[in-house]
Design an enzyme around this catalytic site. Structure first.
Site: not given
Length: 315
Positions: A260, A279, A231
């Site tokens: 994000e 991601h 994270r």
């Protein structure tokens, strides 16, 4: 049951065994594009939510009067107002799908990409050049793992195949638990100080937010690399940008960020000693299969009146 799978942007759920099981239990609709309005989900009494792509706050639940159960895939429910769900009698079932070995695989991909300069050389080759930089291998290097949970343990085992030395830290990690996967337990500051590569595999929590702060980044070797597939907020992003810009560490491989999608003007985009991915850790063939199977377990158990593992509000 009327079941909606939402946010299947990769069109991956339709052929999974989990969806086949659910089609025998009720009517299944798979949304492969973002739902324009949650009111489009009226009439569904069950929703399968793909990771954290849709936020479920009190206003969202207001638009979902028919929903009785949400099978939330993944290990987190940061995006769900659990107290509101509880007040409304909506069950937020845990469809974790097991741990994500794909994030561990990506960590090694990022290590090799940034250390062997694969993106830069690929780009130059496609421009007709023949670059031959000296690059760094994994063999013999010390890998520091921050967070030796399921993914961290997987990474530690894979690192043995590369001939790496592994040290690890976890808030409840014991010497014996680390030794099971060929790692040596160290305090966090020592892990940062002695590692050639630091790979983050901790869970985001109030305790780990900002864990890798400016001082800890400053303690890393100037030849060290930082990899984060966990994270973004676990690492002080601005401190990392500063260290990379000033070449106080060698480089980084990052799959996760504070915000994000990563803003177009973010300074990380302009650095040559960082490899960035969007991601990519979890969206794989394997994880969609695992999520569908876990969602089927949750929804069938709910339908049959059995206990369902669930995310619950702390309030």
């Amino acid at each position: 049951m009327k079941i909606a799978f939402i946010d299947d942007f990769h069109s991956a759920y339709a052929k999974t065994a989990g969806v086949a099981r659910l089609r025998r239990e009720g009517e299944v609709t798979i949304f492969t594009k973002r739902v324009d309005s949650l009111q489009d989900l009226r009439g569904f009494d069950a929703i399968v939510a793909t990771r954290e792509r849709t936020k479920f706050n009190d206003a969202a639940f207001e638009q979902l009067p028919d929903v009785r159960v949400i099978a939330q895939t993944g290990n987190h429910a940061y995006h769900v107002d659990l107290a509101s769900a509880e007040r409304r009698g909506i069950v937020i079932g845990k469809a974790t799908g097991g741990f994500c070995t794909a994030a561990g695989e990506l960590a090694f991909g990022l290590m090799m990409a940034v250390m062997r300069q694969i993106p830069q050389v690929d780009g130059a080759m496609k421009e007709g050049e023949w670059p031959t930089p000296m690059t760094w291998v994994l063999r013999g290097k010390t890998l520091g793992i921050v967070g030796l949970g399921n993914i961290g343990r997987y990474v530690a085992r894979v690192a043995q195949a590369f001939g790496m030395n592994v040290v690890a830290w976890g808030s409840r990690l014991t010497d014996e638990r680390a030794a099971e996967v060929g790692a040596r337990r160290c305090e966090l500051d020592e892990v940062l100080r002695i590692s050639d590569i630091v790979s983050i595999h901790a869970t985001l929590s109030p305790q780990t937010r900002g864990l890798i702060d400016r001082a800890r980044i400053a303690s890393m070797k100037p030849t060290a690399y930082l990899i984060n597939t966990a994270r973004g907020p676990i690492v002080d992003e601005q401190a990392l940008v500063d260290a990379l810009s000033e070449r106080r560490i060698a480089g980084a491989g990052l799959d996760v960020f504070d915000v994000e999608p990563l803003p177009p003007s973010h300074p990380l985009r302009g650095l040559t000693n960082v490899v960035l991915t969007a991601h990519l850790g979890w969206p794989t063939d394997e994880m969609y299969e695992q999520f569908a199977a876990a969602a089927a377990d949750v929804l069938i158990a709910y339908k049959e009146g059995e206990d369902v593992p669930r995310f619950q509000s702390e309030h």
